[in-house]
Design a protein around this motif. Sequence first.
Motif, short mmCIF file in Angstrom:
data_model
loop_
_atom_site.label_atom_id
_atom_site.label_comp_id
_atom_site.label_asym_id
_atom_site.label_seq_id
_atom_site.Cartn_x
_atom_site.Cartn_y
_atom_site.Cartn_z
N PHE A 1 0.86 -1.18 0.00
CA PHE A 1 0.00 0.00 0.00
C PHE A 1 0.90 1.23 0.00
O PHE A 1 1.97 1.22 0.60
CB PHE A 1 -0.89 0.04 1.25
CG PHE A 1 -1.97 -1.00 1.26
CD1 PHE A 1 -3.27 -0.67 0.96
CD2 PHE A 1 -1.69 -2.32 1.57
CE1 PHE A 1 -4.28 -1.62 0.97
CE2 PHE A 1 -2.67 -3.28 1.59
CZ PHE A 1 -3.98 -2.93 1.28
N LYS A 2 0.46 2.27 -0.68
CA LYS A 2 1.18 3.55 -0.70
C LYS A 2 0.29 4.58 -0.01
O LYS A 2 -0.93 4.61 -0.22
CB LYS A 2 1.45 4.01 -2.13
CG LYS A 2 2.28 3.04 -2.95
CD LYS A 2 3.72 3.22 -2.70
CE LYS A 2 4.51 2.33 -3.65
NZ LYS A 2 5.92 2.49 -3.50
N ALA A 3 0.90 5.42 0.81
CA ALA A 3 0.15 6.46 1.51
C ALA A 3 0.92 7.77 1.49
O ALA A 3 2.14 7.80 1.69
CB ALA A 3 -0.12 6.04 2.94
N ARG A 4 0.20 8.83 1.25
CA ARG A 4 0.76 10.18 1.33
C ARG A 4 0.07 10.85 2.50
O ARG A 4 -1.16 10.98 2.52
CB ARG A 4 0.49 10.95 0.04
CG ARG A 4 1.00 12.36 0.06
CD ARG A 4 0.81 13.00 -1.33
NE ARG A 4 0.88 14.42 -1.25
CZ ARG A 4 -0.16 15.23 -1.23
NH1 ARG A 4 -1.39 14.76 -1.34
NH2 ARG A 4 0.01 16.53 -1.15
N GLU B 1 5.15 16.37 5.22
CA GLU B 1 4.51 15.43 4.31
C GLU B 1 5.37 14.17 4.28
O GLU B 1 6.59 14.25 4.21
CB GLU B 1 4.42 16.02 2.90
CG GLU B 1 3.81 15.06 1.90
CD GLU B 1 3.66 15.69 0.52
OE1 GLU B 1 2.72 16.48 0.34
OE2 GLU B 1 4.49 15.39 -0.35
N HIS B 2 4.71 13.03 4.38
CA HIS B 2 5.41 11.74 4.35
C HIS B 2 4.83 10.89 3.24
O HIS B 2 3.61 10.73 3.13
CB HIS B 2 5.24 11.00 5.69
CG HIS B 2 5.93 11.65 6.82
ND1 HIS B 2 7.24 11.38 7.15
CD2 HIS B 2 5.50 12.59 7.71
CE1 HIS B 2 7.58 12.11 8.19
NE2 HIS B 2 6.55 12.85 8.55
N LEU B 3 5.69 10.33 2.42
CA LEU B 3 5.31 9.37 1.40
C LEU B 3 5.74 8.00 1.92
O LEU B 3 6.93 7.74 2.09
CB LEU B 3 6.00 9.69 0.07
CG LEU B 3 5.70 11.08 -0.49
CD1 LEU B 3 6.55 11.35 -1.72
CD2 LEU B 3 4.23 11.23 -0.81
N LEU B 4 4.74 7.16 2.21
CA LEU B 4 5.01 5.90 2.89
C LEU B 4 4.63 4.70 2.03
O LEU B 4 3.68 4.75 1.26
CB LEU B 4 4.22 5.83 4.19
CG LEU B 4 4.43 6.97 5.17
CD1 LEU B 4 3.42 6.89 6.30
CD2 LEU B 4 5.85 6.94 5.71
N THR B 5 5.36 3.63 2.22
CA THR B 5 5.02 2.34 1.63
C THR B 5 4.78 1.38 2.78
O THR B 5 5.64 1.22 3.65
CB THR B 5 6.17 1.82 0.75
OG1 THR B 5 6.40 2.77 -0.30
CG2 THR B 5 5.82 0.48 0.14
N ASN C 1 -3.70 2.97 -2.86
CA ASN C 1 -3.08 4.29 -2.90
C ASN C 1 -3.95 5.24 -2.08
O ASN C 1 -5.12 5.43 -2.40
CB ASN C 1 -2.97 4.80 -4.34
CG ASN C 1 -1.96 4.01 -5.12
OD1 ASN C 1 -0.78 4.00 -4.80
ND2 ASN C 1 -2.42 3.30 -6.14
N MET C 2 -3.36 5.81 -1.03
CA MET C 2 -4.12 6.65 -0.10
C MET C 2 -3.48 8.03 0.01
O MET C 2 -2.26 8.17 -0.09
CB MET C 2 -4.17 5.98 1.28
CG MET C 2 -4.81 4.60 1.27
SD MET C 2 -4.74 3.74 2.85
CE MET C 2 -3.06 3.09 2.84
N ASP C 3 -4.32 9.02 0.23
CA ASP C 3 -3.88 10.40 0.38
C ASP C 3 -4.65 11.00 1.55
O ASP C 3 -5.87 11.13 1.48
CB ASP C 3 -4.15 11.18 -0.91
CG ASP C 3 -3.50 12.54 -0.93
OD1 ASP C 3 -2.84 12.93 0.06
OD2 ASP C 3 -3.64 13.24 -1.95
#
Length: 178
Positions: free
Chosen positions: A8-11, A24-28, A149-151
């Motif tokens: 999963f990807k999350a911003r 801001e964090h871009l996470l996997t 994909n989450m924001d």
Amino acid sequence: MALKATIFKARLQIADMDRDYYAEHLLTLARHPSETDERMMIRLLAFAHNASEQLEFTRGLSSDDEADLWQHSLNGEIETWIEVGVPAEDRIRKACGRARKVLVYAYGQRTAPVWWEKMESASARFDNLQVFFLAADECAQLAALAERNMDFSITIQDGHLWVASGSENIEVLPQRWK
């Protein structure tokens, strides 16, 4: 054949007014095959609640020697150890011996109160332990936001977390048990 983790990807856009932390964090995130959306989203919430540039996800359910999240100092010592769920007393003891600060994010309307009833007296000897409880309805709302994909925009003020994703807005208030 063993099942593989789902990625999963999350911003996260975090505005933590309690700690004056804005980033801001871009996470996997790797969701273990036995992990639920609810647990994964609580891991994500725990990250947001304690966010820093050094905080990181670990192998989690795949490893008995690691927390769900942790933060190391520059010299490699564990500063923060974060557990999600209802860890056993020996796991908490080990974490409190290895880390400067240990946080537990307990959830489960039935299991967490029973766990805490057993753990409360034993936890009194750990000065570096904090325990939070997340209500079932808040956890269910978070789980409903899980997508590949989450924001999220997350605002933290006076202990409240407001999680916004698209038109969805959720307020989460972790109850401090210790």
